[in-house]
Motif scaffolding. Structure first.
Motif: not given
Ligand code: NAD
Length: 453
Positions: A277-300
């Motif tokens: 309940s204490d973890y928020g959401r990304i403001v909109n789907s564009q920002h969400c996609q922008r962030l998802i695209d960064y996931l490939g920039d390193g090792t998770i």
């Protein structure tokens, strides 16, 4: 829009906003609004950003209320003239700084803390005796709608107006003349604001962003460091202008830090942060996609799961991130944390100094000497050692960026000063009028002038 601004100008010219009693009444009304409608406001924050009630209170409503309380308490002192000394050449007389309001100001807010970032500047503007036009961010529409509905019931609408809408509305406002503009948001629009302000030579305060580093040295308490970084990073799902954007960690404690970050995330949000309940959401789907695209920039190393439909991205730690990658070029402004190894403090300082001056800088070490070195050899709008974000809660500290992370500052007295002109006043009596200051300048008068100055 023109008519509305003219109405505010007329109110300002009438002296409506000058008396301290009026200013304090408006501030009390704002505090009352929060008391009366905290549930509505917290619900709006939850709708826009999935903000939990605790987070909404800590970072928005509670923050605003203590800002108002501090301002009401200190305002009589801040608004008094400040006496300064009188040089001999100008004596007898009195010199002082007289704070005076600027007039009608424009405040443009951002979406990530849509209440605090709009209303805290308003507290300062009203305290200083200004009229204000507020423009909340359209990207937090539920909050903007509630504020537009509620504010007129509490504040004097002859002095405060709120205008909702997007970039087009902001541009219409910017085409008008104001006496000061405070803008919070990204640097791209910051440039648009500054260009528009230049048309009327309007002064601006720009509260911008950037990549705020956290430096972790080998002698830091790694468990506490990880908890404090995790708290500052994943509050509001990483959408905080002063969140640690990336970590530079001494390579000797790299693995320990990753492990402790993992434990901190788990302790805060459990195994499945999507359900927390204490973890928020990304403001909109564009920002969400922008962030998802960064996931490939390193090792998770931690996290990495997401659900675009729910605007959810798990708290994520990335390792093996190249400094050339996109995630290390842009401000992340989301729940992804790259952790980069450095060999020592000097290497971390060089890394930071090779980039734009950040809004915030965090250093973690038990060595006061190392932290002093980090403080003295880098630039940042604000610095906090052995913690994150906490400096925001001290109203005696100004908040603002430097270089591309912003210009100008506010919070507490600094906000009052931003929305005031400190008029220099010298008051002279008639009774003393020595002739040596007037021509013709005989050699005796010249001697006196040299002696006095
Ligand atoms: P945003 O999209 O909410 O924009 C901010 C404001 O600018 C909004 O009111 C919006 O309507 C207006 N705007 C947008 N386009 C415009 C245009 N073309 N002309 C005129 N006005 C326009 O916010 P954002 O830019 O996404 O905010 C994120 C950035 O803000 C990040 O860089 C973050 O670091 C920074 N930020 C800084 C602070 C701070 O206090 N220093 C606080 C929050 C966010």
């Amino acid at each position: 829009m023109k008519d509305m601004i003219q109405r505010l100008r007329n109110s300002y010219a009438s002296g409506l906003t000058r008396p301290l009693t009026w200013r304090i009444h408006q501030l009390k009304q704002l505090s009352q609004l929060v008391d009366d409608h905290q549930h509505t406001l917290l619900t709006a924050l939850a709708t826009d950003l999935g903000k939990s009630a605790a987070e909404g209170w800590l970072t928005e409503l509670g923050f605003l209320k203590s800002d108002i309380k501090h301002t009401i308490k200190q305002l009589p002192r801040w608004s008094k003239p400040t006496r300064v000394s009188q040089p001999l050449l100008t004596a007898p007389g009195r010199s002082y700084l007289q704070p005076e309001p600027l007039g009608v100001v424009l405040i443009i807010g951002a979406w990530n803390y849509p209440i605090q970032l709009l209303l805290s500047p308003l507290v300062a503007a009203l305290a200083a005796g200004n009229c204000a036009v507020l423009k909340p961010s359209e990207l937090a529409p539920a909050t903007a709608t509630e504020l537009a509905r509620l504010l007129p019931d509490y504040l004097d609408s002859e002095a405060v107006q709120i205008v909702t809408g997007g970039a087009d509305i902001a541009q219409q406002l910017l085409a008008e003349r104001f006496d000061h503009i405070m803008y919070t948001g990204g640097g791209r629009v910051g440039r648009i604001v500054m260009k528009a302000a230049a048309e009327y030579l309007t002064p601006v305060t720009l509260e911008l962003g950037g990549k705020s580093p956290a430096v972790v040295l080998a002698d830091a308490d790694i468990a506490v460091t990880a908890r404090r970084i995790a708290w500052g990073k994943w509050i509001n799902a990483g959408q905080t202008c002063i969140a640690p954007d990336y970590v530079l960690v001494d390579e000797r404690v790299h693995d320990a830090l990753i492990e402790q970050l993992k434990q901190a995330i788990n302790a805060f949000y459990g195994n499945d942060p999507e359900q927390a309940s204490d973890y928020g959401r990304i403001v909109n789907s564009q920002h969400c996609q922008r962030l998802i695209d960064y996931l490939g920039d390193g090792t998770i190393a931690v996290g990495g799961r997401y659900d675009k439909a729910q605007r959810y991205i798990e708290p994520t730690v990335l390792t093996d991130v190249s400094t050339d990658s996109k995630i290390m070029q842009d401000e992340i402004f989301g729940p992804l944390l790259p952790v980069l190894k450095v060999t020592n403090l000097a290497a971390a300082i060089d890394f930071i100094n090779a980039r734009e001056k950040p809004l915030a800088l965090y250093g973690f070490s038990k060595s006061a000497r190392s932290l002093k070195q980090l403080t003295e050899q880098t630039h940042a709008g604000n610095q906090c050692n052995n913690d994150t974000l906490m400096f925001m809660l001290n109203p005696e500290l100004p908040f603002g960026g430097v270089g591309p992370s912003g210009m100008g500052r506010y919070h507490g007295k600094f906000g009052f000063d931003t929305f005031s002109h400190h008029k220099a006043v010298m008051a002279k009596p008639f009774w003393s009028d020595p002739s040596f200051r007037y021509p013709p300048y005989t050699s005796f008068k010249q001697k006196l002038l040299r002696w006095f100055s």
